[in-house]
Write a protein that holds these residues in place. Structure first.
Motif, PDB file in Angstrom:
ATOM      1  N   GLU A 215      61.923  47.472  29.652  1.00 46.75           N
ATOM      2  CA  GLU A 215      61.202  46.476  30.422  1.00 46.75           C
ATOM      3  C   GLU A 215      59.867  46.171  29.753  1.00 46.75           C
ATOM      4  OE1 GLU A 215      60.768  47.731  34.414  1.00 46.75           O
ATOM      5  OE2 GLU A 215      62.916  47.782  34.829  1.00 46.75           O
ATOM      6  N   THR A 216      59.436  44.920  29.868  1.00 42.08           N
ATOM      7  CA  THR A 216      58.144  44.535  29.320  1.00 42.08           C
ATOM      8  C   THR A 216      57.034  45.164  30.152  1.00 42.08           C
ATOM      9  OG1 THR A 216      59.079  42.434  28.596  1.00 42.08           O
ATOM     10  CG2 THR A 216      56.686  42.582  28.715  1.00 42.08           C
ATOM     11  N   GLU A 217      56.064  45.775  29.465  1.00 42.71           N
ATOM     12  CA  GLU A 217      54.963  46.407  30.173  1.00 42.71           C
ATOM     13  C   GLU A 217      54.108  45.349  30.859  1.00 42.71           C
ATOM     14  OE1 GLU A 217      55.709  46.848  27.056  1.00 42.71           O
ATOM     15  OE2 GLU A 217      56.347  48.928  26.868  1.00 42.71           O
ATOM     16  N   ILE A 218      53.713  45.624  32.093  1.00 41.15           N
ATOM     17  CA  ILE A 218      52.853  44.714  32.838  1.00 41.15           C
ATOM     18  C   ILE A 218      51.435  45.271  32.805  1.00 41.15           C
ATOM     19  CG2 ILE A 218      52.422  43.612  35.052  1.00 41.15           C
ATOM     20  CD1 ILE A 218      55.003  42.717  33.711  1.00 41.15           C
ATOM     21  N   ILE A 219      50.559  44.626  32.054  1.00 37.23           N
ATOM     22  CA  ILE A 219      49.169  45.066  31.934  1.00 37.23           C
ATOM     23  C   ILE A 219      48.339  44.365  33.002  1.00 37.23           C
ATOM     24  CG2 ILE A 219      47.207  45.331  30.380  1.00 37.23           C
ATOM     25  CD1 ILE A 219      49.756  46.719  29.403  1.00 37.23           C
ATOM     26  N   HIS A 220      47.545  45.136  33.742  1.00 36.81           N
ATOM     27  CA  HIS A 220      46.674  44.546  34.760  1.00 36.81           C
ATOM     28  C   HIS A 220      45.378  45.345  34.837  1.00 36.81           C
ATOM     29  CE1 HIS A 220      47.058  47.705  37.896  1.00 36.81           C
ATOM     30  NE2 HIS A 220      48.216  47.928  37.302  1.00 36.81           N
ATOM     31  N   LEU A 221      44.368  44.754  35.458  1.00 30.54           N
ATOM     32  CA  LEU A 221      43.117  45.468  35.680  1.00 30.54           C
ATOM     33  C   LEU A 221      43.231  46.308  36.945  1.00 30.54           C
ATOM     34  CD1 LEU A 221      40.340  42.791  34.952  1.00 30.54           C
ATOM     35  CD2 LEU A 221      41.478  44.348  33.355  1.00 30.54           C
ATOM     36  N   THR A 222      42.597  47.471  36.936  1.00 30.45           N
ATOM     37  CA  THR A 222      42.518  48.264  38.155  1.00 30.45           C
ATOM     38  C   THR A 222      41.459  47.645  39.066  1.00 30.45           C
ATOM     39  OG1 THR A 222      40.792  49.721  37.292  1.00 30.45           O
ATOM     40  CG2 THR A 222      43.095  50.340  36.841  1.00 30.45           C
ATOM     41  N   ARG A 223      41.428  48.069  40.316  1.00 30.75           N
ATOM     42  CA  ARG A 223      40.422  47.549  41.245  1.00 30.75           C
ATOM     43  C   ARG A 223      39.014  47.890  40.738  1.00 30.75           C
ATOM     44  NH1 ARG A 223      40.118  45.864  46.758  1.00 30.75           N
ATOM     45  NH2 ARG A 223      38.000  45.034  46.963  1.00 30.75           N
ATOM     46  N   GLU A 224      38.855  49.093  40.192  1.00 32.44           N
ATOM     47  CA  GLU A 224      37.555  49.511  39.676  1.00 32.44           C
ATOM     48  C   GLU A 224      37.123  48.638  38.493  1.00 32.44           C
ATOM     49  OE1 GLU A 224      40.124  51.513  40.229  1.00 32.44           O
ATOM     50  OE2 GLU A 224      39.414  52.577  42.026  1.00 32.44           O
ATOM     51  N   GLU A 225      38.068  48.343  37.597  1.00 38.15           N
ATOM     52  CA  GLU A 225      37.749  47.500  36.437  1.00 38.15           C
ATOM     53  C   GLU A 225      37.389  46.082  36.873  1.00 38.15           C
ATOM     54  OE1 GLU A 225      40.573  49.592  32.991  1.00 38.15           O
ATOM     55  OE2 GLU A 225      41.409  48.069  34.344  1.00 38.15           O
ATOM     56  N   LEU A 226      38.130  45.566  37.851  1.00 39.17           N
ATOM     57  CA  LEU A 226      37.862  44.214  38.329  1.00 39.17           C
ATOM     58  C   LEU A 226      36.491  44.129  38.995  1.00 39.17           C
ATOM     59  CD1 LEU A 226      38.830  41.329  38.732  1.00 39.17           C
ATOM     60  CD2 LEU A 226      40.043  42.071  40.800  1.00 39.17           C
ATOM     61  N   GLU A 227      36.152  45.137  39.794  1.00 37.48           N
ATOM     62  CA  GLU A 227      34.837  45.166  40.448  1.00 37.48           C
ATOM     63  C   GLU A 227      33.724  45.256  39.406  1.00 37.48           C
ATOM     64  OE1 GLU A 227      33.927  44.793  43.496  1.00 37.48           O
ATOM     65  OE2 GLU A 227      35.631  45.249  44.806  1.00 37.48           O
ATOM     66  N   LEU A 228      33.950  46.065  38.366  1.00 38.46           N
ATOM     67  CA  LEU A 228      32.956  46.212  37.302  1.00 38.46           C
ATOM     68  C   LEU A 228      32.736  44.883  36.586  1.00 38.46           C
ATOM     69  CD1 LEU A 228      31.124  47.927  35.465  1.00 38.46           C
ATOM     70  CD2 LEU A 228      33.166  48.510  34.118  1.00 38.46           C
ATOM     71  N   MET A 229      33.819  44.184  36.272  1.00 41.61           N
ATOM     72  CA  MET A 229      33.703  42.896  35.597  1.00 41.61           C
ATOM     73  C   MET A 229      33.006  41.877  36.496  1.00 41.61           C
ATOM     74  SD  MET A 229      36.719  40.368  34.123  1.00 41.61           S
ATOM     75  CE  MET A 229      37.207  41.445  32.775  1.00 41.61           C
ATOM     76  N   PHE A 230      33.389  41.838  37.770  1.00 41.78           N
ATOM     77  CA  PHE A 230      32.832  40.864  38.710  1.00 41.78           C
ATOM     78  C   PHE A 230      31.317  41.030  38.863  1.00 41.78           C
ATOM     79  CE2 PHE A 230      31.646  39.766  43.127  1.00 41.78           C
ATOM     80  CZ  PHE A 230      31.977  38.416  43.123  1.00 41.78           C
ATOM     81  N   GLY A 231      30.855  42.290  38.881  1.00 44.16           N
ATOM     82  CA  GLY A 231      29.437  42.546  39.130  1.00 44.16           C
ATOM     83  C   GLY A 231      28.595  42.756  37.890  1.00 44.16           C
TER      84      GLY A 231
END
Length: 419
Positions: A215-231
């Motif tokens: 299966e193709t790997e699904i790469i995503h941001l974790t909630r912590e990474e997304l919060e870090l990027m947002f702020g």
């Protein structure tokens, strides 16, 4: 139902040489016989007029009889398909289609028809899709040189597609998924040609893709990474600040980047974005959460609700931003080229692209308890199978769900009180 029979000429002066085998079509029109040359030949002394096949004892009889069986099967299927089609078909149109089966139109090559498809579909399909058909044509032209014989509709069957697939993987170096996607594009073209009676050989429809080995790997941001990027404080870097806002907006809405990049002020009404998707042209109402609304507020008063960045530049800049933010966890990906396993390990930021945002939204929404049917209304997926490929639940969530499902009540201690 039509009747199909095979006949040859058996006049005295012709019995010493191979004769053409004709297909006689009757009961298509009352009291009318259609006689069509099959391009097959047989010596009359090796022909059995009762069975309408070559005598089993003659050389090459098995192969010839197999081809005749295939002809009869194909013409029967062609007739059934035309009868079952919603479009009315005349007897002459059917006979023309049968003749085209034996004599593909010589004035146009397969590549000419691919050009015709591209030209006639320009207003129906997107530029990136047109490019895929152009790539397909280029590969087919190279394949024709390799096999040293012209490619026509008549030559395309399951074996041809299998050999073409093998060529794409072994000679052109494509991984399995990419090669199969090209075969899918090829079948779209063949379906188009079949619908217009340009192609009457339907063998290609029997080709089925084998289940992928990985299966193709699904790469995503974790909630912590997304919060870090947002702020993150990016006030000193306008370019990356714009990249962050546009990417995060996609992460918080689940929209495709093609739609995010085309967002207009009039599409936003209150706390909802009415998005007419570019891919499917359907209208979706996407509720805007607090994060998405804050991003829009950051760009209030600007010419567009969000900064306009091309997909190509966005894919470069988002990797740069993720590297700065320290998203460098090693990510292993596995691909297959034929049976060869190709394993690569790269830092996470190198695997981040515009489509990561949509995958992030789907994965985090499910992790946080959003119901799949609600999620599908927001993303525009029409069935769960389409949605499933984006799902990549973390180990932490899997462990949590397991404990929740199989929670064990503490056993009460029983004391033996003596009276």
């Amino acid at each position: 139902m039509i009747t199909l029979n095979f006949y040859i000429e058996t006049k005295p002066k012709t019995v010493l040489q191979d004769q053409p085998i004709y297909l006689h079509v009757t009961r298509l029109v009352k009291n009318k016989l259609y006689r069509i040359n099959t391009r097959e030949r047989v010596n009359p002394k090796h022909w059995n007029p009762k069975t309408q096949r070559a005598k089993a004892s003659s050389a090459g009889a098995f192969e010839l009889n197999e081809r005749l069986d295939g002809i009869k099967k194909h013409i029967t299927e062609l007739y059934r398909n035309m009868v079952n089609d919603n479009t009315a078909i005349t007897p002459d149109e059917f006979i023309t289609a049968v003749k085209n089966y034996f004599d593909p139109q010589p004035d146009k090559s397969l590549f000419d028809y691919i050009d015709t498809y591209i030209q006639t579909q320009r207003t129906q399909i997107k530029p990136q899709t047109i490019k895929k058909f152009q790539v397909l044509k280029s590969h087919l032209q190279r394949f024709e040189i390799k096999i040293r014989k012209p490619i026509s509709f008549f030559s395309i069957d399951v074996l041809f597609i299998e050999k073409f697939l093998q060529y794409l993987i072994e000679d052109r170096g494509l991984i399995n998924n990419s090669a199969h996607k090209l075969i899918g594009i090829f079948k779209i073209f063949l379906n188009w040609a079949t619908d217009r009676n340009l192609n009457t050989k339907l063998d290609y429809k029997r080709f089925r893709r084998k289940k992928s080995m990985a299966e193709t790997e699904i790469i995503h941001l974790t909630r912590e990474e997304l919060e870090l990027m947002f702020g993150a404080d990016l006030s000193g870097n306008k370019k990356l600040s714009n990249v962050r806002d546009t990417f995060c907006f996609a992460c918080f809405t689940g929209a495709r980047y093609s739609d995010v990049s085309q967002i207009k002020a009039e599409d936003i009404k209150g706390d909802a974005w009415y998005c007419r998707t570019i891919k499917t042209e359907t209208l979706i109402e996407i509720p805007l959460n607090d994060y998405a609304l804050e991003i829009l507020d950051r760009h209030k008063g600007e010419r567009k609700p969000l900064p306009s960045i091309s997909n190509q530049k966005m894919n470069v800049y988002i990797k740069e931003l993720c590297k700065i933010l320290g998203f460098d966890e090693p990510i292993k990906t596995v691909r297959y080229r034929g049976a060869e396993r190709i394993e690569t390990t790269k830092p996470k930021y190198e695997n981040i692209g515009t489509h990561t945002a949509r995958r992030t939204f789907v994965t985090l929404s499910l992790e946080q308890g959003m119901r799949p049917e609600t999620l599908m209304k927001i993303t525009g997926h029409t069935d769960f199978k389409m949605l499933k490929k984006y799902i990549n639940l973390t180990d932490k969530v899997k462990k949590s769900e397991m404990k929740k499902a199989w929670f064990r009540e503490p056993r009460l201690k029983v004391y033996n009180n003596e009276l």
